[in-house]
Design an enzyme around this catalytic site. Structure first.
Site, PDB file in Angstrom:
ATOM      1  CG  HIS A  62      -0.313   0.086   2.538  1.00 27.86           C
ATOM      2  ND1 HIS A  62       0.616  -0.825   2.991  1.00 27.86           N
ATOM      3  CD2 HIS A  62      -0.470   0.994   3.553  1.00 27.86           C
ATOM      4  CE1 HIS A  62       0.994  -0.496   4.222  1.00 27.86           C
ATOM      5  NE2 HIS A  62       0.364   0.594   4.578  1.00 27.86           N
ATOM      6  CG  ASP A  66       5.185   2.570   6.976  1.00 26.57           C
ATOM      7  OD1 ASP A  66       4.305   3.082   6.249  1.00 26.57           O
ATOM      8  OD2 ASP A  66       4.932   1.695   7.827  1.00 26.57           O
ATOM      9  CG  HIS A 142      -3.785  -0.215   6.471  1.00 29.35           C
ATOM     10  ND1 HIS A 142      -3.719  -0.065   7.820  1.00 29.35           N
ATOM     11  CD2 HIS A 142      -2.702   0.473   5.977  1.00 29.35           C
ATOM     12  CE1 HIS A 142      -2.663   0.662   8.138  1.00 29.35           C
ATOM     13  NE2 HIS A 142      -2.038   1.005   7.042  1.00 29.35           N
ATOM     14  CG  HIS A 270       4.407  -2.642  10.370  1.00 28.16           C
ATOM     15  ND1 HIS A 270       3.472  -1.883  11.048  1.00 28.16           N
ATOM     16  CD2 HIS A 270       4.639  -1.976   9.215  1.00 28.16           C
ATOM     17  CE1 HIS A 270       3.163  -0.818  10.325  1.00 28.16           C
ATOM     18  NE2 HIS A 270       3.854  -0.852   9.210  1.00 28.16           N
TER      19      HIS A 270
HETATM   20 ZN    ZN Z   1       3.171   0.477   7.637  1.00 30.54          ZN
HETATM   21 ZN    ZN Z   2       0.052   1.583   6.525  1.00 29.48          ZN
END
Ligand code: ZN
Ligand code: ZN
Length: 313
Positions: A62, A66, A142, A270
């Site tokens: 996505h 990051d 998300h 993460h």
């Molecule tokens: Zn992330």
């Molecule tokens: Zn994200």
């Protein structure tokens, strides 16, 4: 016949001095697949000895910084190293204008094509098939459009049990057809049942990557039976509320997913920079799913080949 996963970055949004943002390498029979490309990805590739030239595909989950801020530098370095081979980038639609603008400003001297392949869809969708592996995408839950990826090793052809060749007088023609998975009927009416005469030399391996996501009912189904499941755990359960608000998972969420998916091993990463140590994550996840490990920069997780014997006597 390697099938292994190496995380280059185990941090979430903010990089720390010890942890880089999301970027990972899956090695399938020495072909490298880059999964997400957070800031510093090219330095990490160099540090751990991965050749840029062996990367032909990049899979982006996505368009959060990051997961993509490493792309511009990596592409420019590939160009400076004289790359000629196409590079395919699989990502949600929103990457297309970013990539286009980047290439307009910085892509002039590129001697290779950067192909954008849009990832979309509601279920498990096959997006790439090579001789060794099939890659499938699936949607995650998300704050923006986000996808996970499943890498399924191609099933090997079947082998014929050697000890049956002589007693049954199998001809070369019959052996070839049995290897292709067929059952045969001889002129005499005798049936050569494929399952009896052949075996699969090894079980194809399965790796699943679940990037940023809140837990949802369909997720374990998408990654069912994977040997290794990478699942984000930005938070531990002490920050359950924050996880819900930002659509992320806790260590317990990831462990439940691994359990429901009958995964072989769970690899968590993460991590939010709020946590100084990962022990809480591991403790929490292992209480639910004991085979949990933490992603560490540069550490390789091999999925070993399970060979089947030839039953020969
Ligand atoms: Zn992330
Ligand atoms: Zn994200």
């Amino acid at each position: 016949m390697k099938f292994s996963f190496t995380s280059l970055g185990s941090a979430s949004a903010t990089p720390t001095v010890n942890r880089f943002p999301s970027a990972h390498v899956l090695n399938v029979h020495e072909r490298l697949f880059l999964i997400d490309c957070g800031e510093g990805c090219q330095m990490q590739l160099r540090r751990y000895g991965f050749s840029f030239l062996k990367i032909r595909e990049i899979f982006i989950s996505h368009i959060h910084g990051d997961h993509i801020f490493g792309l511009p530098g990596l592409l420019s370095s590939m160009s400076m190293m004289g790359r000629r081979e196409d590079l395919d980038i699989y990502a949600p639609q929103d990457l297309a204008p970013i990539l286009k603008s980047y290439l307009r400003f910085f892509g002039d001297g590129f001697q290779f094509n950067v192909n954008f392949i849009k990832v979309k869809g509601k279920g498990l969708i096959s997006i790439l098939k090579t001789k060794r592996v099939e890659v499938l995408s699936f949607p995650l839950n998300h704050r923006i459009e986000c996808y996970g990826y499943l890498f399924r090793e191609t099933a090997p052809g079947r082998n014929v049990h050697k000890h049956l060749i002589k007693p049954y007088g199998l001809t070369l023609f019959e052996i070839a057809r049995l290897k292709e998975g067929e059952s045969l009927v001889r002129e005499s009416g005798e049936i050569l049942e494929n399952g009896y005469f052949t075996y699969q030399p090894y079980t194809p391996r399965l790796f699943a990557y679940c990037s940023d996501t809140a837990p949802f009912d369909e997720l374990p189904g998408f990654v069912q039976g994977c040997d290794l499941l990478y699942h984000e755990t930005t938070f531990a359960s002490d920050m359950q509320l924050m996880a819900g608000q930002t659509l992320h998972s806790t260590a317990a969420d990831a462990a439940h997913c691994a359990q429901d998916a009958n995964a072989g091993k769970l690899l968590i990463g993460h991590f939010s920079s709020r946590y100084k140590s990962t022990s809480l994550f591991l403790e929490e996840a292992r209480a639910i799913f004991p085979s949990t490990y933490e992603a560490k920069e540069g550490q390789e997780f091999d999925i070993p080949l399970v060979k089947h014997c030839n039953n020969s006597k």
